[in-house]
Design a protein around this motif. Sequence first.
Motif, PDB file in Angstrom:
ATOM      1  N   ARG A 106       3.113   4.677  13.672  1.00  0.00           N
ATOM      2  CA  ARG A 106       4.300   4.032  13.094  1.00  0.00           C
ATOM      3  C   ARG A 106       5.274   3.540  14.165  1.00  0.00           C
ATOM      4  O   ARG A 106       6.328   2.994  13.835  1.00  0.00           O
ATOM      5  CB  ARG A 106       5.025   5.029  12.162  1.00  0.00           C
ATOM      6  N   ARG A 107       4.923   3.698  15.435  1.00  0.00           N
ATOM      7  CA  ARG A 107       5.769   3.176  16.514  1.00  0.00           C
ATOM      8  C   ARG A 107       5.671   1.653  16.538  1.00  0.00           C
ATOM      9  O   ARG A 107       4.623   1.067  16.274  1.00  0.00           O
ATOM     10  CB  ARG A 107       5.352   3.750  17.868  1.00  0.00           C
ATOM     11  N   LEU A 108       6.774   1.005  16.899  1.00  0.00           N
ATOM     12  CA  LEU A 108       6.800  -0.462  16.931  1.00  0.00           C
ATOM     13  C   LEU A 108       5.739  -0.994  17.884  1.00  0.00           C
ATOM     14  O   LEU A 108       5.069  -1.989  17.580  1.00  0.00           O
ATOM     15  CB  LEU A 108       8.193  -0.942  17.352  1.00  0.00           C
ATOM     16  N   GLN A 109       5.591  -0.361  19.044  1.00  0.00           N
ATOM     17  CA  GLN A 109       4.599  -0.806  20.019  1.00  0.00           C
ATOM     18  C   GLN A 109       3.201  -0.846  19.411  1.00  0.00           C
ATOM     19  O   GLN A 109       2.458  -1.823  19.580  1.00  0.00           O
ATOM     20  CB  GLN A 109       4.613   0.131  21.229  1.00  0.00           C
ATOM     21  N   THR A 110       2.838   0.205  18.678  1.00  0.00           N
ATOM     22  CA  THR A 110       1.509   0.280  18.074  1.00  0.00           C
ATOM     23  C   THR A 110       1.328  -0.778  17.008  1.00  0.00           C
ATOM     24  O   THR A 110       0.286  -1.443  16.943  1.00  0.00           O
ATOM     25  CB  THR A 110       1.277   1.672  17.467  1.00  0.00           C
ATOM     26  N   ILE A 111       2.339  -0.971  16.173  1.00  0.00           N
ATOM     27  CA  ILE A 111       2.218  -1.916  15.069  1.00  0.00           C
ATOM     28  C   ILE A 111       2.159  -3.351  15.588  1.00  0.00           C
ATOM     29  O   ILE A 111       1.439  -4.193  15.036  1.00  0.00           O
ATOM     30  CB  ILE A 111       3.381  -1.725  14.075  1.00  0.00           C
ATOM     31  N   VAL A 112       2.897  -3.656  16.659  1.00  0.00           N
ATOM     32  CA  VAL A 112       2.813  -4.990  17.268  1.00  0.00           C
ATOM     33  C   VAL A 112       1.376  -5.266  17.702  1.00  0.00           C
ATOM     34  O   VAL A 112       0.842  -6.366  17.491  1.00  0.00           O
ATOM     35  CB  VAL A 112       3.777  -5.102  18.471  1.00  0.00           C
ATOM     36  N   TYR A 113       0.731  -4.266  18.279  1.00  0.00           N
ATOM     37  CA  TYR A 113      -0.665  -4.426  18.694  1.00  0.00           C
ATOM     38  C   TYR A 113      -1.591  -4.534  17.480  1.00  0.00           C
ATOM     39  O   TYR A 113      -2.490  -5.390  17.448  1.00  0.00           O
ATOM     40  CB  TYR A 113      -1.067  -3.249  19.578  1.00  0.00           C
ATOM     41  N   ARG A 114      -1.398  -3.688  16.473  1.00  0.00           N
ATOM     42  CA  ARG A 114      -2.246  -3.714  15.278  1.00  0.00           C
ATOM     43  C   ARG A 114      -2.114  -5.041  14.518  1.00  0.00           C
ATOM     44  O   ARG A 114      -3.083  -5.503  13.893  1.00  0.00           O
ATOM     45  CB  ARG A 114      -1.883  -2.571  14.336  1.00  0.00           C
ATOM     46  N   LYS A 115      -0.943  -5.659  14.568  1.00  0.00           N
ATOM     47  CA  LYS A 115      -0.720  -6.927  13.872  1.00  0.00           C
ATOM     48  C   LYS A 115      -1.193  -8.117  14.705  1.00  0.00           C
ATOM     49  O   LYS A 115      -0.946  -9.267  14.338  1.00  0.00           O
ATOM     50  CB  LYS A 115       0.766  -7.089  13.526  1.00  0.00           C
ATOM     51  N   ASN A 116      -1.839  -7.852  15.828  1.00  0.00           N
ATOM     52  CA  ASN A 116      -2.397  -8.893  16.681  1.00  0.00           C
ATOM     53  C   ASN A 116      -1.316  -9.805  17.262  1.00  0.00           C
ATOM     54  O   ASN A 116      -1.539 -11.002  17.466  1.00  0.00           O
ATOM     55  CB  ASN A 116      -3.430  -9.728  15.906  1.00  0.00           C
ATOM     56  N   LEU A 117      -0.158  -9.215  17.552  1.00  0.00           N
ATOM     57  CA  LEU A 117       0.899  -9.960  18.229  1.00  0.00           C
ATOM     58  C   LEU A 117       0.797  -9.781  19.739  1.00  0.00           C
ATOM     59  O   LEU A 117       1.538 -10.411  20.495  1.00  0.00           O
ATOM     60  CB  LEU A 117       2.282  -9.491  17.746  1.00  0.00           C
ATOM     61  N   ALA A 118      -0.112  -8.922  20.183  1.00  0.00           N
ATOM     62  CA  ALA A 118      -0.369  -8.694  21.603  1.00  0.00           C
ATOM     63  C   ALA A 118      -1.856  -8.400  21.765  1.00  0.00           C
ATOM     64  O   ALA A 118      -2.499  -7.882  20.847  1.00  0.00           O
ATOM     65  CB  ALA A 118       0.470  -7.538  22.137  1.00  0.00           C
ATOM     66  N   SER A 119      -2.392  -8.721  22.938  1.00  0.00           N
ATOM     67  CA  SER A 119      -3.828  -8.543  23.155  1.00  0.00           C
ATOM     68  C   SER A 119      -4.189  -7.121  23.554  1.00  0.00           C
ATOM     69  O   SER A 119      -5.329  -6.702  23.385  1.00  0.00           O
ATOM     70  CB  SER A 119      -4.321  -9.525  24.222  1.00  0.00           C
ATOM     71  N   THR A 120      -3.240  -6.362  24.115  1.00  0.00           N
ATOM     72  CA  THR A 120      -3.467  -4.960  24.464  1.00  0.00           C
ATOM     73  C   THR A 120      -2.241  -4.156  24.060  1.00  0.00           C
ATOM     74  O   THR A 120      -1.151  -4.710  23.871  1.00  0.00           O
ATOM     75  CB  THR A 120      -3.708  -4.775  25.976  1.00  0.00           C
ATOM     76  N   VAL A 121      -2.420  -2.842  23.981  1.00  0.00           N
ATOM     77  CA  VAL A 121      -1.296  -1.992  23.595  1.00  0.00           C
ATOM     78  C   VAL A 121      -0.237  -1.959  24.695  1.00  0.00           C
ATOM     79  O   VAL A 121       0.967  -1.843  24.419  1.00  0.00           O
ATOM     80  CB  VAL A 121      -1.802  -0.581  23.235  1.00  0.00           C
ATOM     81  N   LYS A 122      -0.667  -2.099  25.967  1.00  0.00           N
ATOM     82  CA  LYS A 122       0.307  -2.150  27.051  1.00  0.00           C
ATOM     83  C   LYS A 122       1.088  -3.458  27.032  1.00  0.00           C
ATOM     84  O   LYS A 122       2.290  -3.486  27.326  1.00  0.00           O
ATOM     85  CB  LYS A 122      -0.402  -1.973  28.398  1.00  0.00           C
ATOM     86  N   GLN A 123       0.402  -4.534  26.698  1.00  0.00           N
ATOM     87  CA  GLN A 123       1.102  -5.802  26.571  1.00  0.00           C
ATOM     88  C   GLN A 123       2.107  -5.749  25.421  1.00  0.00           C
ATOM     89  O   GLN A 123       3.199  -6.317  25.508  1.00  0.00           O
ATOM     90  CB  GLN A 123       0.110  -6.941  26.336  1.00  0.00           C
ATOM     91  N   ALA A 124       1.752  -5.044  24.346  1.00  0.00           N
ATOM     92  CA  ALA A 124       2.666  -4.888  23.218  1.00  0.00           C
ATOM     93  C   ALA A 124       3.955  -4.208  23.668  1.00  0.00           C
ATOM     94  O   ALA A 124       5.054  -4.602  23.273  1.00  0.00           O
ATOM     95  CB  ALA A 124       1.998  -4.083  22.105  1.00  0.00           C
ATOM     96  N   ARG A 125       3.820  -3.194  24.518  1.00  0.00           N
ATOM     97  CA  ARG A 125       5.009  -2.515  25.027  1.00  0.00           C
ATOM     98  C   ARG A 125       5.870  -3.475  25.851  1.00  0.00           C
ATOM     99  O   ARG A 125       7.101  -3.489  25.739  1.00  0.00           O
ATOM    100  CB  ARG A 125       4.590  -1.316  25.891  1.00  0.00           C
TER     101      ARG A 125
END
Length: 199
Positions: A106-125
């Motif tokens: 439920r963290r914003l970083q994780t959801i940004v990655y799950r929604k395909n707004l970033a290519s990696t979880v580190k990029q999402a951060r």
Amino acid sequence: MGDQKFQRKKYSTPRHPWEKERIEEERRIVLDYGLRSKHELWRSEYFLEAVRVQARNLQARLRYKDPNAENQFKRLISRLSRYNILSKDATLDDVLSLKIEDILERRLQTIVYRKNLASTVKQARQLVTHGHIAIKGKRVDIPGYMVKDEEEDHITYYETSPLADELHPIRQVISGGAPTGDEDAGETPEIQEKGSEPE
């Protein structure tokens, strides 16, 4: 000026710091969810443990038919369902069976990655901390922000961010277009703001 605000620690460190299995499991979770340090993991564990303690307390009180326990149980479930951690018809057993991954999802970083707004979880951060992500049009730059169920469908790129343009090179990489060579590292050097460094 008002009274000074004294910050209290919102996490607890492990009781036995040198347990090999726990250290390896924590390392795996930190890598899987792109956490900056174990402090972020411990903070989520602190929240989860607080919920479990409350659930165990309510179990005993409901067994003895405490008149206030039922209302507190409903508020607990309502709180967890508000963040889409549990459904509204969940039971105390469901609360006690929660895992740390249920909170980290439920963290914003994780959801940004799950929604395909970033290519990696580190990029999402990186996108979150650099102010490229918005919720309901309002910029949010805290990777650990707990996203409510009603907010999840309103997570987008911030309107003034370069990434709001669908033709941006990073957007092409995220959508599966031609690689730029930066996606493997999870970095987005083309959009780094002046004075900032990638994490």
